[in-house]
Design an enzyme around this catalytic site. Structure first.
Site, PDB file in Angstrom:
ATOM      1  N   LYS A  13       0.832  -1.210   0.000  1.00  0.00           N
ATOM      2  CA  LYS A  13       0.000   0.000   0.000  1.00  0.00           C
ATOM      3  C   LYS A  13       0.866   1.261   0.000  1.00  0.00           C
ATOM      4  O   LYS A  13       2.025   1.237   0.437  1.00  0.00           O
ATOM      5  CB  LYS A  13      -0.963   0.018   1.191  1.00  0.00           C
ATOM      6  CG  LYS A  13      -0.341   0.423   2.538  1.00  0.00           C
ATOM      7  CD  LYS A  13      -0.621   1.851   2.898  1.00  0.00           C
ATOM      8  CE  LYS A  13       0.276   2.574   3.835  1.00  0.00           C
ATOM      9  NZ  LYS A  13       1.284   2.217   4.652  1.00  0.00           N
ATOM     10  N   GLY A  89      11.061 -13.119  23.978  1.00  0.00           N
ATOM     11  CA  GLY A  89      12.242 -12.308  24.292  1.00  0.00           C
ATOM     12  C   GLY A  89      12.280 -10.995  23.524  1.00  0.00           C
ATOM     13  O   GLY A  89      13.332 -10.560  23.069  1.00  0.00           O
ATOM     14  N   GLY A  93       9.217  -1.691  23.855  1.00  0.00           N
ATOM     15  CA  GLY A  93       9.836  -0.543  23.184  1.00  0.00           C
ATOM     16  C   GLY A  93      10.703  -0.950  21.991  1.00  0.00           C
ATOM     17  O   GLY A  93      11.207  -0.087  21.278  1.00  0.00           O
ATOM     18  N   SER A  94      10.888  -2.259  21.783  1.00  0.00           N
ATOM     19  CA  SER A  94      11.697  -2.692  20.631  1.00  0.00           C
ATOM     20  C   SER A  94      10.996  -2.280  19.334  1.00  0.00           C
ATOM     21  O   SER A  94       9.776  -2.397  19.218  1.00  0.00           O
ATOM     22  CB  SER A  94      11.876  -4.215  20.647  1.00  0.00           C
ATOM     23  OG  SER A  94      12.306  -4.655  19.373  1.00  0.00           O
ATOM     24  N   GLU A 129      -1.398  -4.462  13.522  1.00  0.00           N
ATOM     25  CA  GLU A 129      -0.950  -3.076  13.395  1.00  0.00           C
ATOM     26  C   GLU A 129      -0.794  -2.430  14.774  1.00  0.00           C
ATOM     27  O   GLU A 129       0.145  -1.690  15.025  1.00  0.00           O
ATOM     28  CB  GLU A 129      -2.011  -2.270  12.619  1.00  0.00           C
ATOM     29  CG  GLU A 129      -1.882  -2.368  11.123  1.00  0.00           C
ATOM     30  CD  GLU A 129      -0.882  -1.358  10.614  1.00  0.00           C
ATOM     31  OE1 GLU A 129       0.239  -1.795  10.288  1.00  0.00           O
ATOM     32  OE2 GLU A 129      -1.202  -0.164  10.545  1.00  0.00           O
ATOM     33  N   ASP A 140      -4.020   1.240   6.850  1.00  0.00           N
ATOM     34  CA  ASP A 140      -3.095   0.291   6.211  1.00  0.00           C
ATOM     35  C   ASP A 140      -3.731  -1.090   6.054  1.00  0.00           C
ATOM     36  O   ASP A 140      -3.705  -1.685   4.971  1.00  0.00           O
ATOM     37  CB  ASP A 140      -1.815   0.133   7.051  1.00  0.00           C
ATOM     38  CG  ASP A 140      -0.944   1.357   7.006  1.00  0.00           C
ATOM     39  OD1 ASP A 140      -1.385   2.354   6.416  1.00  0.00           O
ATOM     40  OD2 ASP A 140       0.164   1.320   7.557  1.00  0.00           O
TER      41      ASP A 140
HETATM   42  O1  PMV Z   1       4.470   3.951   7.906  1.00  0.00           O
HETATM   43  P1  PMV Z   1       3.293   3.198   7.452  1.00  0.00           P
HETATM   44  O2  PMV Z   1       3.395   2.749   6.046  1.00  0.00           O
HETATM   45  O3  PMV Z   1       2.895   2.104   8.390  1.00  0.00           O
HETATM   46  O4  PMV Z   1       2.034   4.230   7.454  1.00  0.00           O
HETATM   47  C1  PMV Z   1       1.660   4.915   8.611  1.00  0.00           C
HETATM   48  C2  PMV Z   1       0.510   5.841   8.304  1.00  0.00           C
HETATM   49  C3  PMV Z   1       0.160   6.800   9.441  1.00  0.00           C
HETATM   50  O5  PMV Z   1      -0.889   7.642   8.999  1.00  0.00           O
HETATM   51  C4  PMV Z   1       1.355   7.689   9.814  1.00  0.00           C
HETATM   52  C5  PMV Z   1      -0.269   6.036  10.691  1.00  0.00           C
HETATM   53  C6  PMV Z   1      -1.639   5.361  10.565  1.00  0.00           C
HETATM   54  O6  PMV Z   1      -1.872   4.462  11.364  1.00  0.00           O
HETATM   55  O7  PMV Z   1      -2.468   5.760   9.730  1.00  0.00           O
END
Ligand code: PMV
Length: 337
Positions: A13, A89, A93-94, A129, A140
């Protein structure tokens, strides 16, 4: 194909307009690309579950028997994600993409593998996500599930049916970045400077809406040079807004400058801070059969989640490979970003 084996794929995308603003309730336009991710699911008799992600150099295996108890074991009121972090593991924060993919995979695996109903796939993908990005808008997973070109606004997804076939150049700056950190940086900036940043978000919203209108006109009355001018201006405006939000990067500035020297207009796509940029190609733009690994041209509007037989899979893979080999523009960005 032997019993217990399935091939599925989902499109890549790009966000035409509205990244970051979409997290704050504004309109975004997202397109699916014919750069697909393929998944082969294969039954094993080893009692292990294995994940092979060669593109991000991630190969892991676990005993199924060791995984199952994590679902019911709610020690200390911990969430499944927290238990999986400890199990695999993966430090809190990773941002390592292999670790994030492993965590999302295990979460989805343990949450049950359901049939291929698209709404359900979209819902599961959104959970993935969340694990990777923290506070995703949902755009996304929606475009990867349904394909096509989608308008996304405050959780409402509208497929755009009347749109022209657009061609874009996708450039990977190869600068790593964390979407999670970039999204939270934009939020901090909005909180710190609301009177400055809210109008920027409003303007991005207007850019997305103007782009949508222009695409509809192009599909209805045929694309004109003036409409391509408009699309290019919108890309320039949005790129500046994204820099104001603090998600630009010198490599993205280089992309914009270099492509402009060829009369082409670019903007970052996605979270920014590196990552990928898109460049709009006009119908007459010439391409060279010169392969530059970081560049890929793509027609927007690919199919959503698809299941393949081995035959159709081979055809789809050949298609992808020939697109990336024959349509790459020789702008030599890789050495200069
Ligand atoms: O970085 P990508 O391709 O995962 O896109 C993130 C898009 C944002 O608008 C910055 C975050 C979102 O969840 O919509």
């Amino acid at each position: 194909m032997h019993v217990g084996e399935r091939f599925v794929s989902a499109p890549g995308k790009a966000i035409l307009h509205g990244e970051h603003a979409v997290v704050h309730g504004k309109v975004a336009l997202a397109v699916s690309l014919n750069l697909r991710t393929y998944l082969r699911l294969q039954g094993t008799a080893s009692g292990q579950i294995c994940i092979h992600l060669p593109n991000i150099d991630t190969f892991r295996a676990w005993d199924v028997a060791a995984l199952q108890p994590l679902v019911s074991d709610r020690k200390g009121g911990t969430s499944l994600v927290e238990r999986l972090r400890a199990f695999a593991g993966v430090a809190e924060g990773s941002t390592d993409s292999g670790n994030m993919a492993v965590l999302a995979f295990l979460y989805l695996y343990l949450s049950g593998f359901a049939g291929e109903e698209l709404t359900l796939i979209n819902k599961w993908a959104f959970q993935g996500e969340k694990i990777i990005h923290g506070n995703p808008s949902g755009v996304d997973n929606a475009v990867a599930t349904w394909g096509g070109i989608l308008r996304y606004h405050a959780g409402k997804i509208t497929p755009l049916s009347r749109v022209p076939l657009l061609r874009i150049l996708l450039t990977n700056t190869k600068v790593p970045r964390s979407t999670k950190l970039l999204v939270s940086g934009v939020k901090d900036k909005i909180n710190k400077f609301p009177s400055i940043m809210v109008p920027v978000l409003e303007s991005v919203d207007a850019v997305s809406r103007t782009c949508e209108l222009t695409l509809r006109e192009m599909a209805t009355a045929g694309a004109s040079a003036q409409q391509y001018d408009t699309l290019e201006e919108l890309m320039d405006i949005n790129q500046h807004h994204l820099s104001v939000m603090g998600v630009g990067h010198p490599a993205l500035d280089t992309l914009c400058r270099l492509t402009l020297a060829h009369g082409l207009h670019s903007k970052l796509t996605g979270a920014g801070g590196g990552g990928c940029g898109i460049t709009l190609l006009r119908p007459g733009n010439t391409t060279h059969p010169h392969h530059t690994p970081v560049l890929h041209t793509s027609s927007v509007r690919s199919a959503g989640i698809s299941e393949h037989t081995s035959l159709s899979l081979n055809a789809a893979l050949c298609d992808d490979i020939s697109i990336s080999l024959s349509l790459s523009l020789s702008l030599s960005l890789s050495t200069q970003c």
